[in-house]
Scaffold this motif. Structure first.
Motif, mmCIF file in Angstrom:
data_model
loop_
_atom_site.group_PDB
_atom_site.id
_atom_site.type_symbol
_atom_site.label_atom_id
_atom_site.label_comp_id
_atom_site.label_asym_id
_atom_site.label_seq_id
_atom_site.Cartn_x
_atom_site.Cartn_y
_atom_site.Cartn_z
ATOM 1 N N ARG A 185 12.407 42.535 -15.527
ATOM 2 C CA ARG A 185 13.285 41.612 -14.820
ATOM 3 C C ARG A 185 13.011 40.180 -15.244
ATOM 4 O O ARG A 185 11.874 39.796 -15.500
ATOM 5 C CB ARG A 185 13.078 41.755 -13.320
ATOM 6 N N THR A 186 14.085 39.401 -15.318
ATOM 7 C CA THR A 186 13.965 37.977 -15.619
ATOM 8 C C THR A 186 13.880 37.213 -14.304
ATOM 9 O O THR A 186 14.826 37.211 -13.515
ATOM 10 C CB THR A 186 15.176 37.488 -16.437
ATOM 11 N N SER A 237 15.562 38.134 -10.543
ATOM 12 C CA SER A 237 16.911 38.677 -10.584
ATOM 13 C C SER A 237 16.893 40.199 -10.552
ATOM 14 O O SER A 237 15.973 40.842 -11.057
ATOM 15 C CB SER A 237 17.626 38.209 -11.847
ATOM 16 N N TYR A 238 17.945 40.774 -9.947
ATOM 17 C CA TYR A 238 18.113 42.224 -9.955
ATOM 18 C C TYR A 238 19.064 42.675 -11.057
ATOM 19 O O TYR A 238 19.236 43.867 -11.278
ATOM 20 C CB TYR A 238 18.655 42.691 -8.600
ATOM 21 N N ILE A 239 19.702 41.729 -11.747
ATOM 22 C CA ILE A 239 20.696 42.099 -12.770
ATOM 23 C C ILE A 239 20.359 41.544 -14.149
ATOM 24 O O ILE A 239 20.937 41.988 -15.144
ATOM 25 C CB ILE A 239 22.107 41.632 -12.370
ATOM 26 N N ASP A 240 19.426 40.605 -14.255
ATOM 27 C CA ASP A 240 19.074 40.021 -15.548
ATOM 28 C C ASP A 240 17.766 40.618 -16.041
ATOM 29 O O ASP A 240 16.744 40.584 -15.341
ATOM 30 C CB ASP A 240 18.939 38.497 -15.421
ATOM 31 N N PHE A 241 17.811 41.160 -17.268
ATOM 32 C CA PHE A 241 16.646 41.829 -17.831
ATOM 33 C C PHE A 241 16.365 41.306 -19.236
ATOM 34 O O PHE A 241 17.236 40.761 -19.903
ATOM 35 C CB PHE A 241 16.862 43.345 -17.885
ATOM 36 N N ASP A 242 15.142 41.517 -19.669
ATOM 37 C CA ASP A 242 14.741 41.150 -21.028
ATOM 38 C C ASP A 242 13.865 42.266 -21.584
ATOM 39 O O ASP A 242 13.316 43.071 -20.829
ATOM 40 C CB ASP A 242 13.976 39.831 -21.012
ATOM 41 N N ARG A 290 12.186 47.377 -20.421
ATOM 42 C CA ARG A 290 12.898 46.195 -19.957
ATOM 43 C C ARG A 290 12.207 45.652 -18.715
ATOM 44 O O ARG A 290 11.693 46.414 -17.899
ATOM 45 C CB ARG A 290 14.357 46.519 -19.631
#
Length: 212
Positions: free
Chosen positions: A76-77, A80-85, A74
């Motif tokens: 980071r998007t 962000s520290y909470i949005d992943f891809d 995964r």
């Protein structure tokens, strides 16, 4: 006299232990033993973190995880520290790979199952997606016409096996089936296509480690 054209073939075994390949199982692996006896071999230091993604891309680009900005399955998007891809092939579009450099010299490559190679992308040669591809109904080859060649050769192509189960006999059967089909496809490409560089990564050994 002009030197005969040389070809390079890289065989990747995801999660293979050098202690087993080079030592404990050496006498039970005649093909590997022959390669070792007729050439040179040594363990290679992996990257940190030593994870399938990004380790193979690090090997193929010479960049470490920090340079690539990818540290695992995964990513980071943005900032962000909470949005992943998922770290798919799109995450490595900015990374110059070995086959990109070979293309600049007019060399053709056969690339099979190198993580991550889904979604597939144009190369100078032939590319088959790795285990991130959901199933064979997707576009998993470049060029896309190669998909039909594979279907005629082996039927449905397998990218991965279900290994999070206690049915270990079925896991072994599935790994054997997947690996044999993949090797049939690689042999077909090596004998039917003009190539200079070939690299394949087999994920089955990793799945055996996970399951057992």
């Amino acid at each position: 006299m002009e030197r005969a054209q040389r070809k390079v073939c890289v065989i990747g075994l995801d999660c293979a232990s050098p202690q087993l390949i080079f030592h404990q199982f050496k006498d039970r692996l005649p093909a590997f033993r022959k390669i070792m006896e007729q050439g040179e071999y040594a363990p290679m230091r992996s990257i940190h973190p030593p994870i399938t993604i990004p380790a193979w891309m690090s090997m193929c680009s010479g960049q470490d995880a920090g340079q690539m900005g990818i540290y695992g399955f995964r990513s980071r998007t943005g900032n962000s520290y909470i949005d992943f891809d998922i770290s798919s092939s799109r995450a490595f579009r900015h990374v110059p790979k070995l086959w990109d450099k070979l293309r600049q010299h007019g060399k053709k490559s056969i690339l099979v199952g190198i993580p991550p190679s889904y979604p597939v992308y144009p190369v100078e040669g032939w590319l088959i997606s790795g285990f991130l591809c959901p199933d064979s109904s997707r576009e998993f080859t470049y060029p896309k016409e190669l998909k039909e060649e594979i279907r005629r050769l082996i039927g449905e192509y397998r990218f991965d096996v279900s290994f999070r189960t206690h049915d270990r006999d079925r896991i072994i059967e599935s790994v054997w089936e997947m690996t044999e089909k993949r090797f049939d496809v690689i042999e077909y490409l090596l004998t039917r296509k003009p190539w200079d560089f070939c690299m394949s990564v087999e994920i089955g050994l990793d799945r055996v480690h996970h399951a057992f």
